[in-house]
Scaffold this active site. Structure first.
Site, mmCIF file in Angstrom:
data_model
loop_
_atom_site.group_PDB
_atom_site.id
_atom_site.type_symbol
_atom_site.label_atom_id
_atom_site.label_comp_id
_atom_site.label_asym_id
_atom_site.label_seq_id
_atom_site.Cartn_x
_atom_site.Cartn_y
_atom_site.Cartn_z
ATOM 1 N N LYS A 11 51.711 41.101 33.104
ATOM 2 C CA LYS A 11 50.811 42.117 33.661
ATOM 3 C C LYS A 11 51.538 43.426 34.027
ATOM 4 C CE LYS A 11 47.491 38.702 35.355
ATOM 5 N NZ LYS A 11 46.611 38.306 36.478
ATOM 6 N N TYR A 51 38.126 39.626 30.887
ATOM 7 C CA TYR A 51 37.870 38.964 32.171
ATOM 8 C C TYR A 51 36.364 38.823 32.448
ATOM 9 C CZ TYR A 51 42.760 38.891 33.698
ATOM 10 O OH TYR A 51 44.104 38.598 33.830
ATOM 11 N N PHE A 59 36.418 40.885 43.167
ATOM 12 C CA PHE A 59 37.652 41.560 42.775
ATOM 13 C C PHE A 59 37.611 42.088 41.343
ATOM 14 C CE2 PHE A 59 38.306 36.925 42.223
ATOM 15 C CZ PHE A 59 38.584 36.862 40.857
ATOM 16 N N ARG A 87 51.150 27.129 32.916
ATOM 17 C CA ARG A 87 50.605 27.277 34.275
ATOM 18 C C ARG A 87 51.614 26.793 35.321
ATOM 19 N NH1 ARG A 87 45.567 28.899 34.280
ATOM 20 N NH2 ARG A 87 44.926 27.915 36.223
ATOM 21 N N THR A 93 48.021 30.992 41.462
ATOM 22 C CA THR A 93 47.494 32.363 41.327
ATOM 23 C C THR A 93 47.955 33.245 42.480
ATOM 24 O OG1 THR A 93 45.536 31.498 40.210
ATOM 25 C CG2 THR A 93 45.354 33.708 41.141
ATOM 26 N N ARG A 104 55.376 33.582 39.565
ATOM 27 C CA ARG A 104 54.624 34.287 40.605
ATOM 28 C C ARG A 104 55.346 34.267 41.950
ATOM 29 N NH1 ARG A 104 48.976 31.979 38.232
ATOM 30 N NH2 ARG A 104 48.334 33.809 37.034
ATOM 31 N N ASN A 114 49.814 39.705 40.058
ATOM 32 C CA ASN A 114 50.538 38.438 40.091
ATOM 33 C C ASN A 114 51.351 38.167 38.827
ATOM 34 O OD1 ASN A 114 48.410 37.828 38.436
ATOM 35 N ND2 ASN A 114 47.710 36.026 39.565
ATOM 36 N N HIS A 117 49.328 36.143 33.383
ATOM 37 C CA HIS A 117 48.078 35.401 33.170
ATOM 38 C C HIS A 117 48.348 34.318 32.143
ATOM 39 C CE1 HIS A 117 43.945 34.401 32.059
ATOM 40 N NE2 HIS A 117 44.375 34.438 30.815
ATOM 41 N N GLU A 128 41.037 33.271 23.870
ATOM 42 C CA GLU A 128 41.903 34.361 24.329
ATOM 43 C C GLU A 128 42.944 34.733 23.265
ATOM 44 O OE1 GLU A 128 43.401 33.248 28.197
ATOM 45 O OE2 GLU A 128 41.415 33.397 29.109
HETATM 46 P P1 CMP Z 1 44.488 35.585 36.323
HETATM 47 O O1 CMP Z 1 45.122 34.256 36.128
HETATM 48 O O2 CMP Z 1 44.792 36.638 35.311
HETATM 49 O O3 CMP Z 1 42.899 35.391 36.411
HETATM 50 C C1 CMP Z 1 42.047 36.244 37.150
HETATM 51 C C2 CMP Z 1 42.804 37.271 37.925
HETATM 52 O O4 CMP Z 1 42.086 37.909 38.968
HETATM 53 C C3 CMP Z 1 43.953 36.596 38.661
HETATM 54 O O5 CMP Z 1 44.926 36.151 37.759
HETATM 55 C C4 CMP Z 1 44.376 37.719 39.605
HETATM 56 O O6 CMP Z 1 45.181 38.686 38.957
HETATM 57 C C5 CMP Z 1 43.034 38.393 39.922
HETATM 58 N N1 CMP Z 1 42.552 38.137 41.283
HETATM 59 C C6 CMP Z 1 42.423 39.083 42.242
HETATM 60 N N2 CMP Z 1 41.939 38.562 43.359
HETATM 61 C C7 CMP Z 1 41.753 37.244 43.132
HETATM 62 C C8 CMP Z 1 41.250 36.176 43.941
HETATM 63 N N3 CMP Z 1 40.865 36.353 45.197
HETATM 64 N N4 CMP Z 1 41.203 34.946 43.370
HETATM 65 C C9 CMP Z 1 41.583 34.756 42.078
HETATM 66 N N5 CMP Z 1 42.050 35.754 41.276
HETATM 67 C C10 CMP Z 1 42.138 36.986 41.802
#
Ligand code: CMP
Length: 140
Positions: A11, A51, A59, A87, A93, A104, A114, A117, A128
């Site tokens: 990212k 997304y 968010f 993962r 996350t 992370r 973070n 992805h 994807e």
């Molecule tokens: P990702 O695994 O790319 O999937 C969704 C993304 O939303 C997550 O990582 C974060 O970058 C972002 N995000 C921001 N806020 C939240 C939240 N509260 N819970 C989960 N994902 C979030």
């Protein structure tokens, strides 16, 4: 365990700090091969589509703004159990909950920024990967 492929995105918070190599080392040391990779700047339309499952989440708009704020590195990772392995290497996350040694935990700035992805299921991985790569761009 079966050999799988998964879609990974390094990212904008990570590319901004030139962490691509360090993130890739985590993947390769963890048994994942990078079989496709490109550095791109996502458009708003691309980030919204990618997304789309999160469209109703509070968010969503901030996430789209963040994902278009700088370059990302999109990649296909291949290996035994690659979806879960990726993962595990990324960690939770929310970096506050991520295990020591994970991407992370070491690199993420926040739950949004973070650093990485990864696809969360075989169905998501297939969709994807196809979102970013033609079959001819994936070289095992
Ligand atoms: P990702 O695994 O790319 O999937 C969704 C993304 O939303 C997550 O990582 C974060 O970058 C972002 N995000 C921001 N806020 C939240 C939240 N509260 N819970 C989960 N994902 C979030």
């Amino acid at each position: 365990m079966a050999v799988e492929r998964t879609l990974s995105i390094i990212k904008p918070d990570a590319t901004r700090r030139d962490l691509t190599g360090k993130v890739n080392t985590k993947f390769e040391d963890g048994g994942l091969r990078i079989v496709a990779q490109k550095r791109v700047r996502l458009t708003t339309a691309q980030a919204e589509a990618f997304y789309g499952a999160h469209k109703e989440r509070p968010f969503f708009r901030s996430l789209v703004d963040f994902m278009t704020s700088g370059p990302v590195v999109v990649q296909v990772l291949e290996g035994e159990g690659a979806i879960q392995k990726n993962r595990d290497i990324m960690g939770a996350t929310n970096p506050a909950n991520a295990a020591p040694g994970t991407i992370r935990k070491e690199f993420a700035e926040s739950i949004e920024a973070n650093s990485a992805h990864g696809s969360d299921s075989p169905e998501a991985a297939a969709a994807e990967i196809a979102f970013f790569f033609a079959a001819t761009e994936i070289v095992p």
